[in-house]
Scaffold this motif. Structure first.
Motif, PDB file in Angstrom:
ATOM      1  N   ALA A   1      -1.064  -5.840   3.687  1.00 21.02           N
ATOM      2  CA  ALA A   1      -2.932  -6.120   3.566  1.00 21.02           C
ATOM      3  C   ALA A   1      -3.374  -6.049   2.458  1.00 21.02           C
ATOM      4  N   VAL A   2      -3.069  -3.964   2.250  1.00 28.28           N
ATOM      5  CA  VAL A   2      -3.183  -3.342   1.111  1.00 28.28           C
ATOM      6  C   VAL A   2      -2.545  -3.188   0.500  1.00 28.28           C
ATOM      7  N   GLU A   3      -2.754  -3.517  -1.103  1.00 28.84           N
ATOM      8  CA  GLU A   3      -1.911  -3.242  -2.013  1.00 28.84           C
ATOM      9  C   GLU A   3      -1.769  -2.144  -2.491  1.00 28.84           C
ATOM     10  N   HIS A   4      -2.184  -0.924  -2.943  1.00 28.67           N
ATOM     11  CA  HIS A   4      -2.467   0.103  -2.929  1.00 28.67           C
ATOM     12  C   HIS A   4      -1.752   1.004  -1.861  1.00 28.67           C
ATOM     13  N   LEU A   5      -1.867   1.263  -1.144  1.00 22.20           N
ATOM     14  CA  LEU A   5      -1.212   1.668   0.622  1.00 22.20           C
ATOM     15  C   LEU A   5       0.235   0.870   0.721  1.00 22.20           C
ATOM     16  N   THR A   6       0.885   2.528  -0.308  1.00 23.08           N
ATOM     17  CA  THR A   6       2.644   2.483  -0.765  1.00 23.08           C
ATOM     18  C   THR A   6       2.786   3.508   0.672  1.00 23.08           C
TER      19      THR A   6
END
Length: 430
Positions: free
Chosen positions: A163-168
């Motif tokens: 859901a949150v692209e930058h949380l890799t």
């Protein structure tokens, strides 16, 4: 009126699950049918929106892989070798089970890990004539805490990462792994204090244990090597799925079907399907329908939105309340559908002026993963372990688990509160 009906059905089903008077899968499926009959939702919405078929398919695929591998004697071999390494000592065995499960849950997902380790531990405890409950308990605790450490470790983390692209993957490792390691150490001490006096070496002669030939339990047929190869490939697929852009479910199903095809001449597919924990799968289906009813009438969304009202939009209070609400609520309903309902709510916090949401995402992930230890239905891994244990006639009582799990969750949430406060929230005080 719909809110009252859906809530009443959910509460009644939960009471029956707790009392264990009726098969838990039958209880949740009955609840789902009642929600259909009362018009809370349509069959189409139930089947397409509320039942997480990816989770069901992932569980089914891993059960197939484990069922085939178990027939090769590999787990019996590993059980004996593990027991020999610790010379049958109950406490080192307990701690070792926790460490192996924790590491496995961080590198794989926790459901896969318990599917691999529980059959091994059940064999070890049976061999040493030890009670299975403490070992199953530490496997559940370790799987949920270890799974919190990485993006792929626990389904709620996977959902938040998607859901949150930058949380890799590296983001989860940097922000979640440190607190997971701290909590894992606390959990080991917690379990050691609880069982250090009750677990004693059995009358089984250690010399007899050490003299056992573990190799004799291995069936060295092509199926053994095929099972090991496919299982390893599946695990590698789990580790690399984010880079390969292939879903975990696709990896697991591919492995299961491939192994079924390769071993079809040695073991019929019908025999493997007979070993599947169907009660566990149908319990999950029913549980998704029950929580779907609460979602349909807006109960979960209203609880989530009330958080902002209660905290008056205060950033620090909102983050900590998310942690505790997620932790306590995830013990009541499975954390997968709960996180699914919470993700859009957290995203809406931007409209309240909360631009930097990362600490709130970490609070949600921690609460969901840690809260899963509170009850026997708090996390997918718990339900899977309970199903495997029941199949081995080592049933885990809902109430008995609650007496151990709930105190651990409170301790874990207190420590997580301190961690969040010091690492992320201090700059926002005042």
């Amino acid at each position: 009126m719909e809110i009252i009906i859906a809530s009443f059905i959910f509460i009644c089903c939960y009471v029956f699950i707790m009392t264990e008077q009726i098969n838990r899968a039958l209880v949740t499926l009955t609840g789902g049918v009642l929600l259909l009959l009362t018009g809370i939702y349509s069959a189409e919405r139930m089947l397409t929106e509320y039942i997480d078929w990816n989770t069901i398919a992932l569980l089914f695929a891993m059960m197939v892989l484990i069922a085939i591998t178990e027939k090769t004697g590999l787990f019996a071999y590993m059980a004996i070798r593990f027991a020999q390494k610790v010379r049958g000592a109950p406490i080192p065995l307990l701690i070792g089970a926790g460490v192996l499960t924790g590491i496995g849950s961080a590198l794989l997902d926790n459901v896969t890990t318990v599917l691999i380790f529980v059959p091994i531990m059940l064999k070890i405890t049976k061999l040493l004539k030890l009670p299975a409950f403490p070992y199953l308990l530490i496997i559940i605790f370790s799987s949920n805490i270890g799974g919190a450490a990485t993006l792929i470790g626990d389904p709620p983390n996977i959902m938040i990462g998607q859901a949150v692209e930058h949380l890799t993957f590296s983001s989860f490792l940097i922000h979640m792994a440190p607190i997971a390691v701290i909590l894992f150490g606390i959990m080991l001490v917690f379990v050691w204090v609880l069982f250090r006096k009750s677990l004693r070496r059995t009358s089984l002669d250690v010399k007899e244990l050490l003299a056992m030939d573990a190799q004799a339990y291995l069936h060295r047929t092509p199926m053994l090597y095929q099972s090991i190869t496919v299982l390893l490939l599946t695990i590698i697929g789990f580790l690399l799925h984010a880079f390969l852009y292939v879903e975990l479910t696709t990896v697991a199903l591919s492995g299961a079907i491939l192994l079924l095809l390769l071993t079809e001449k040695e073991v019929a597919a019908e025999q493997i399907f007979a070993k599947i924990e169907w009660v566990t799968l149908f319990f999950f289906i029913g549980l998704f329908t029950l929580v779907g009813g609460l979602e349909e009438v807006g109960v979960i969304d209203e609880i989530a939105r009330a958080i902002v009202v209660i905290t008056n939009g205060d950033y620090v209070q909102t983050a900590l309340l998310i942690l505790w609400v997620s932790g306590l609520f995830s013990g009541i309903v499975d954390n997968i559908p709960f996180v699914a309902a919470m993700i859009p709510v957290v995203q809406e916090f931007e409209s309240y002026g909360m631009v930097y949401l990362d600490p709130i995402w970490w609070a949600l992930a921690l609460g969901a993963c840690l809260g899963g230890n509170a009850t026997l239905i708090g996390a997918s891994a718990n339900v899977v372990v309970a199903g495997l244990a029941e199949g081995a006639k080592e049933s885990i009582s809902f109430i008995r688990f609650l007496l151990y799990g709930f105190p651990l969750v409170i301790i874990s949430l207190i420590v997580a509160t301190i961690y969040l406060y010091i690492r992320y929230l201090l700059p926002y005080i005042g």
